[in-house]
Design a protein around this motif. Structure first.
Motif, PDB file in Angstrom:
ATOM      1  N   SER A  80     -43.796  10.421   7.291  1.00 10.85           N
ATOM      2  CA  SER A  80     -42.708  11.073   8.016  1.00 10.85           C
ATOM      3  C   SER A  80     -41.368  10.396   7.739  1.00 10.85           C
ATOM      4  CB  SER A  80     -42.997  11.119   9.517  1.00 10.85           C
ATOM      5  OG  SER A  80     -43.071   9.817  10.045  1.00 10.85           O
ATOM      6  N   SER A  81     -41.368   9.083   7.578  1.00 11.58           N
ATOM      7  CA  SER A  81     -40.124   8.383   7.227  1.00 11.58           C
ATOM      8  C   SER A  81     -39.652   8.806   5.847  1.00 11.58           C
ATOM      9  CB  SER A  81     -40.335   6.868   7.256  1.00 11.58           C
ATOM     10  OG  SER A  81     -40.669   6.447   8.536  1.00 11.58           O
ATOM     11  N   SER A  82     -40.580   8.918   4.925  1.00  8.57           N
ATOM     12  CA  SER A  82     -40.244   9.330   3.566  1.00  8.57           C
ATOM     13  C   SER A  82     -39.666  10.740   3.541  1.00  8.57           C
ATOM     14  CB  SER A  82     -41.482   9.251   2.682  1.00  8.57           C
ATOM     15  OG  SER A  82     -41.232   9.787   1.409  1.00  8.57           O
ATOM     16  N   VAL A  83     -40.301  11.651   4.251  1.00  7.52           N
ATOM     17  CA  VAL A  83     -39.819  13.034   4.306  1.00  7.52           C
ATOM     18  C   VAL A  83     -38.445  13.088   4.967  1.00  7.52           C
ATOM     19  CG1 VAL A  83     -40.243  15.290   5.364  1.00  7.52           C
ATOM     20  CG2 VAL A  83     -42.100  14.077   4.240  1.00  7.52           C
ATOM     21  N   THR A  84     -38.269  12.353   6.039  1.00  8.41           N
ATOM     22  CA  THR A  84     -36.980  12.349   6.732  1.00  8.41           C
ATOM     23  C   THR A  84     -35.867  11.851   5.822  1.00  8.41           C
ATOM     24  OG1 THR A  84     -38.097  11.967   8.830  1.00  8.41           O
ATOM     25  CG2 THR A  84     -35.751  11.474   8.747  1.00  8.41           C
TER      26      THR A  84
END
Length: 95
Positions: A80-84
């Motif tokens: 989720s951090s990567s996508v954000t």
């Protein structure tokens, strides 16, 4: 410089906790167990080594259970951090 203040404060709390713990007495049941173990010469120097020798299967099962419990959380958090980050950088590049 300001990021060091919580670490210094935590060191102070650790010292206070150790001083409080040093002033407490052990429970009577624990003292009795210690005396009984000393009389039978059963005092163990490294109980963790004994656990790995006597119960390797249980240690592996427990370790695996902990990985299964926490693994998905870290995978989800990292993804989720990567996508954000990728979406925010895409958003800013389109401005």
């Amino acid at each position: 410089m300001g990021w060091r203040i919580p670490f210094i404060f935590s060191l102070l709390l650790v010292i206070i906790g150790l001083l409080i713990r040093k002033g407490l007495d052990e429970t009577p049941a624990f003292v009795a167990m210690q005396k009984e173990a000393a009389e039978k010469n059963e005092v163990r120097r490294l109980p963790i080594v004994e656990i790995f020798k006597k119960h390797p299967k249980e240690v592996l099962i427990t370790t695996g259970a902990k990985f299964v419990e926490t693994g998905p959380f870290y995978i989800f958090t990292t993804r989720s951090s990567s996508v954000t980050v990728s979406r925010v950088s895409t958003y800013h590049s389109n401005l």
